[in-house]
Write a protein that holds these residues in place. Structure first.
Motif: not given
Length: 233
Positions: A194-202
């Protein structure tokens, strides 16, 4: 004359028999004036109770038949004979028929779960989602599993935003060290899509921090490292 005192809350407290009798008389007058309404309400309540009792009697009668039908078809499901499991064979009802014909029974509810899994394996994602959403369970493992499977179906449909919603439900429901890390990994992958890399990192970090003994930690660290390089962390 009636005598009334007031308690600390400001409510009037009836103390004398005369005052109590007065209240009873008021109730009798109200009943006489509103007899049809009162009797109508009472009758409606009685009918509702009777209808519910009749419904439960009917459902209890259906439960045994539905359980027998489900027991027969589960063998096909476990043997991965998905078409037979869904539609039945040899005179036996299939999961789709059981789910639809015995609504309100535990067997119908469970048939929805099995049908959802089978349809997901067949790539019939919309039908799988429909049956899995019709399934309801308080079991801490199966309920979360159903939510995760719905997420899988949405991810296969290339709808990561919807998948994220259900993976979150799965991960947050009755957390445990065995399955929650798996759901979190699925959530992180959906967040990447979903192009949410920061959320994925968290999310990957949650796996590492909250479930350090999980077998998912190795991959969580690897994928998080790649993403951190991309987002500049």
């Amino acid at each position: 004359m009636s005598k009334k005192n007031t308690d600390e809350s400001g409510l009037e407290i009836i103390e004398t028999p005369e005052a109590l009798a007065g209240q009873i008389n008021k109730a009798e007058v109200f009943f006489i004036k509103n007899r049809k309404i009162v009797l109508g309400i009472g009758g409606a309540i009685i009918l509702a109770v009777a209808a519910f009792a009749g419904y439960r009697f009917y459902i209890d009668g259906q439960e045994g038949t539905a359980q027998d039908a489900l027991a027969s078809v589960v063998y096909d499901f476990e043997a991965d004979s998905l078409q037979k499991a869904l539609n039945g064979s040899g005179g036996n009802e299939g999961l789709l028929s059981i789910a639809d014909s015995y609504k309100g029974t535990d067997a119908s509810n469970l048939a929805n779960f099995y049908a959802g899994v089978a349809l997901l394996k067949q790539g019939k994602y919309d039908d799988a989602i429909s049956h899995l959403q019709s399934f309801n369970s308080s079991d801490l493992l199966i309920h979360a599993r159903a939510q995760s499977l719905i997420g899988d179906a949405y991810l296969e449909k290339n709808q990561p935003a919807e998948a994220i919603s259900f993976y979150k439900k799965a991960a947050d429901y009755e957390k445990n060290e065995y399955f929650t890390p798996v759901y979190l990994m699925k959530l992180a992958i959906a967040q990447e899509k979903a192009n949410q890399p920061a959320d994925a990192v968290s999310t990957y970090k949650r796996v590492i921090d909250e479930f350090p003994l999980s077998s998912e930690v190795v991959n969580a660290k690897k994928y998080m490292g790649v993403l951190e390089g991309q987002v500049g962390k």
